[in-house]
Design a protein around this motif. Structure first.
Motif, PDB file in Angstrom:
ATOM      1  N   LEU A   1     -13.233   5.450  30.022  1.00 12.47           N
ATOM      2  CA  LEU A   1     -14.089   4.730  29.072  1.00 12.47           C
ATOM      3  C   LEU A   1     -13.691   3.250  29.046  1.00 12.47           C
ATOM      4  O   LEU A   1     -14.564   2.359  29.060  1.00 12.47           O
ATOM      5  N   ALA A   2     -12.385   2.990  29.022  1.00 13.14           N
ATOM      6  CA  ALA A   2     -11.873   1.612  29.043  1.00 13.14           C
ATOM      7  C   ALA A   2     -12.350   0.893  30.304  1.00 13.14           C
ATOM      8  O   ALA A   2     -12.857  -0.236  30.235  1.00 13.14           O
ATOM      9  N   ALA A   3     -12.228   1.550  31.456  1.00 13.08           N
ATOM     10  CA  ALA A   3     -12.640   0.952  32.731  1.00 13.08           C
ATOM     11  C   ALA A   3     -14.142   0.674  32.731  1.00 13.08           C
ATOM     12  O   ALA A   3     -14.585  -0.405  33.138  1.00 13.08           O
ATOM     13  N   ALA A   4     -14.929   1.653  32.231  1.00 15.15           N
ATOM     14  CA  ALA A   4     -16.390   1.496  32.206  1.00 15.15           C
ATOM     15  C   ALA A   4     -16.796   0.324  31.306  1.00 15.15           C
ATOM     16  O   ALA A   4     -17.634  -0.495  31.685  1.00 15.15           O
ATOM     17  N   LEU A   5     -16.184   0.238  30.112  1.00 15.42           N
ATOM     18  CA  LEU A   5     -16.541  -0.807  29.146  1.00 15.42           C
ATOM     19  C   LEU A   5     -16.175  -2.204  29.654  1.00 15.42           C
ATOM     20  O   LEU A   5     -17.003  -3.112  29.644  1.00 15.42           O
ATOM     21  N   THR A   6     -14.921  -2.386  30.126  1.00 15.81           N
ATOM     22  CA  THR A   6     -14.507  -3.730  30.561  1.00 15.81           C
ATOM     23  C   THR A   6     -15.206  -4.124  31.867  1.00 15.81           C
ATOM     24  O   THR A   6     -15.410  -5.304  32.122  1.00 15.81           O
ATOM     25  N   THR A   7     -15.601  -3.128  32.681  1.00 17.01           N
ATOM     26  CA  THR A   7     -16.324  -3.434  33.922  1.00 17.01           C
ATOM     27  C   THR A   7     -17.767  -3.814  33.626  1.00 17.01           C
ATOM     28  O   THR A   7     -18.258  -4.840  34.096  1.00 17.01           O
ATOM     29  N   TYR A   8     -18.440  -2.987  32.810  1.00 18.10           N
ATOM     30  CA  TYR A   8     -19.857  -3.234  32.505  1.00 18.10           C
ATOM     31  C   TYR A   8     -20.038  -4.515  31.673  1.00 18.10           C
ATOM     32  O   TYR A   8     -21.047  -5.218  31.828  1.00 18.10           O
ATOM     33  N   SER A   9     -19.050  -4.792  30.794  1.00 22.06           N
ATOM     34  CA  SER A   9     -19.209  -5.858  29.798  1.00 22.06           C
ATOM     35  C   SER A   9     -19.645  -7.206  30.380  1.00 22.06           C
ATOM     36  O   SER A   9     -20.376  -7.953  29.731  1.00 22.06           O
ATOM     37  N   PHE A  10     -19.221  -7.529  31.620  1.00 19.81           N
ATOM     38  CA  PHE A  10     -19.534  -8.856  32.165  1.00 19.81           C
ATOM     39  C   PHE A  10     -20.978  -8.997  32.650  1.00 19.81           C
ATOM     40  O   PHE A  10     -21.467 -10.123  32.798  1.00 19.81           O
ATOM     41  N   LEU A  11     -21.670  -7.884  32.870  1.00 22.38           N
ATOM     42  CA  LEU A  11     -23.034  -7.963  33.423  1.00 22.38           C
ATOM     43  C   LEU A  11     -24.004  -8.688  32.481  1.00 22.38           C
ATOM     44  O   LEU A  11     -24.777  -9.532  32.950  1.00 22.38           O
ATOM     45  N   PRO A  12     -24.004  -8.414  31.142  1.00 18.54           N
ATOM     46  CA  PRO A  12     -24.900  -9.187  30.264  1.00 18.54           C
ATOM     47  C   PRO A  12     -24.620 -10.689  30.314  1.00 18.54           C
ATOM     48  O   PRO A  12     -25.542 -11.500  30.215  1.00 18.54           O
TER      49      PRO A  12
ATOM     50  N   LEU B   1     -18.388  -5.585  23.932  1.00 21.28           N
ATOM     51  CA  LEU B   1     -18.023  -4.445  24.792  1.00 21.28           C
ATOM     52  C   LEU B   1     -16.630  -4.651  25.391  1.00 21.28           C
ATOM     53  O   LEU B   1     -15.840  -3.707  25.493  1.00 21.28           O
ATOM     54  N   PHE B   2     -16.318  -5.893  25.789  1.00 27.93           N
ATOM     55  CA  PHE B   2     -15.014  -6.196  26.368  1.00 27.93           C
ATOM     56  C   PHE B   2     -13.902  -5.923  25.354  1.00 27.93           C
ATOM     57  O   PHE B   2     -12.888  -5.289  25.684  1.00 27.93           O
ATOM     58  N   PHE B   3     -14.135  -6.330  24.093  1.00 23.60           N
ATOM     59  CA  PHE B   3     -13.146  -6.114  23.030  1.00 23.60           C
ATOM     60  C   PHE B   3     -12.902  -4.618  22.799  1.00 23.60           C
ATOM     61  O   PHE B   3     -11.744  -4.171  22.722  1.00 23.60           O
ATOM     62  N   ILE B   4     -13.987  -3.839  22.719  1.00 24.79           N
ATOM     63  CA  ILE B   4     -13.851  -2.378  22.532  1.00 24.79           C
ATOM     64  C   ILE B   4     -13.128  -1.768  23.746  1.00 24.79           C
ATOM     65  O   ILE B   4     -12.262  -0.903  23.598  1.00 24.79           O
ATOM     66  N   GLY B   5     -13.482  -2.260  24.946  1.00 21.79           N
ATOM     67  CA  GLY B   5     -12.840  -1.778  26.173  1.00 21.79           C
ATOM     68  C   GLY B   5     -11.340  -2.045  26.183  1.00 21.79           C
ATOM     69  O   GLY B   5     -10.550  -1.189  26.602  1.00 21.79           O
ATOM     70  N   ILE B   6     -10.933  -3.225  25.698  1.00 19.32           N
ATOM     71  CA  ILE B   6      -9.507  -3.572  25.660  1.00 19.32           C
ATOM     72  C   ILE B   6      -8.763  -2.663  24.668  1.00 19.32           C
ATOM     73  O   ILE B   6      -7.628  -2.246  24.934  1.00 19.32           O
ATOM     74  N   ILE B   7      -9.406  -2.325  23.543  1.00 16.19           N
ATOM     75  CA  ILE B   7      -8.787  -1.385  22.593  1.00 16.19           C
ATOM     76  C   ILE B   7      -8.560  -0.032  23.287  1.00 16.19           C
ATOM     77  O   ILE B   7      -7.499   0.580  23.139  1.00 16.19           O
ATOM     78  N   CYS B   8      -9.547   0.403  24.085  1.00 17.25           N
ATOM     79  CA  CYS B   8      -9.392   1.662  24.839  1.00 17.25           C
ATOM     80  C   CYS B   8      -8.242   1.558  25.847  1.00 17.25           C
ATOM     81  O   CYS B   8      -7.445   2.493  25.983  1.00 17.25           O
ATOM     82  N   TRP B   9      -8.135   0.417  26.571  1.00 15.23           N
ATOM     83  CA  TRP B   9      -7.018   0.217  27.511  1.00 15.23           C
ATOM     84  C   TRP B   9      -5.681   0.259  26.777  1.00 15.23           C
ATOM     85  O   TRP B   9      -4.691   0.781  27.286  1.00 15.23           O
ATOM     86  N   LEU B  10      -5.649  -0.305  25.551  1.00 20.01           N
ATOM     87  CA  LEU B  10      -4.416  -0.312  24.754  1.00 20.01           C
ATOM     88  C   LEU B  10      -4.020   1.112  24.371  1.00 20.01           C
ATOM     89  O   LEU B  10      -2.847   1.499  24.515  1.00 20.01           O
ATOM     90  N   ILE B  11      -4.996   1.913  23.903  1.00 19.78           N
ATOM     91  CA  ILE B  11      -4.731   3.318  23.551  1.00 19.78           C
ATOM     92  C   ILE B  11      -4.228   4.074  24.789  1.00 19.78           C
ATOM     93  O   ILE B  11      -3.244   4.824  24.732  1.00 19.78           O
ATOM     94  N   TYR B  12      -4.899   3.835  25.922  1.00 25.31           N
ATOM     95  CA  TYR B  12      -4.508   4.450  27.201  1.00 25.31           C
ATOM     96  C   TYR B  12      -3.071   4.066  27.568  1.00 25.31           C
ATOM     97  O   TYR B  12      -2.269   4.915  27.968  1.00 25.31           O
ATOM     98  N   GLY B  13      -2.738   2.783  27.406  1.00 22.74           N
ATOM     99  CA  GLY B  13      -1.388   2.285  27.700  1.00 22.74           C
ATOM    100  C   GLY B  13      -0.328   2.903  26.801  1.00 22.74           C
ATOM    101  O   GLY B  13       0.785   3.186  27.250  1.00 22.74           O
ATOM    102  N   ILE B  14      -0.685   3.125  25.507  1.00 27.34           N
ATOM    103  CA  ILE B  14       0.244   3.760  24.564  1.00 27.34           C
ATOM    104  C   ILE B  14       0.505   5.209  24.986  1.00 27.34           C
ATOM    105  O   ILE B  14       1.649   5.656  25.049  1.00 27.34           O
ATOM    106  N   TYR B  15      -0.579   5.933  25.341  1.00 26.99           N
ATOM    107  CA  TYR B  15      -0.431   7.321  25.809  1.00 26.99           C
ATOM    108  C   TYR B  15       0.393   7.390  27.090  1.00 26.99           C
ATOM    109  O   TYR B  15       1.199   8.289  27.285  1.00 26.99           O
TER     110      TYR B  15
END
Lengths: 90, 90
Positions: free
Chosen positions: A14-25, B46-60
């Protein structure tokens, strides 16, 4: 245990999808408006170089999700960088 | 073998440093100019939400470099998001 791993990898994907997609807009908006005055060239230049490093790291780590995500982000951030250099006022 | 691992982790650390640091010039420029018209709100949300997901992933994953890098990027992207919402024209 397997459910835990799936859950964690799900958050990673989900993190990868969000940060990857985010730049397209942003690519679409900048391409349409040609308005680049607010962008920091330093930010997008360093980010682009950083993404190339993440891609190299992903290749060494043999991580398909890192390779896929960073290849797409590399292309979209390169497009934003080209638009910034093309439309910026000297 | 150890040299190889050091080299690969060096690229990973360089990647983390570059993508983490890269947003700071944008925060500074936007804070100074208050010019946010060119930004895509969708992209930064979307980038901000994605980074929060990467942070959760990194903690796990118990990855200190992922936790550090994504905590700093979360703060800087949140600051850009706040500036966009504060200075955008309705």
């Amino acid at each position: 245990m397997l459910a835990d791993i799936d859950y964690i990898e799900g958050i990673g994907l989900l993190a990868a999808a969000l940060t990857t997609y985010s730049f397209l807009p942003q690519v679409y908006k900048t391409w349409k408006t040609k308005d680049v005055s607010a962008f920091s060239i330093t930010t997008f230049s360093l980010f682009f170089i950083g993404i190339i490093c993440w891609l190299i790291y992903g290749i060494y780590k043999q991580s398909l999700s890192m390779i896929l995500a960073n290849t797409i982000t590399m292309i979209s951030s390169f497009m934003i960088l080209v638009l910034i250099y093309k439309y910026r006022k000297p």
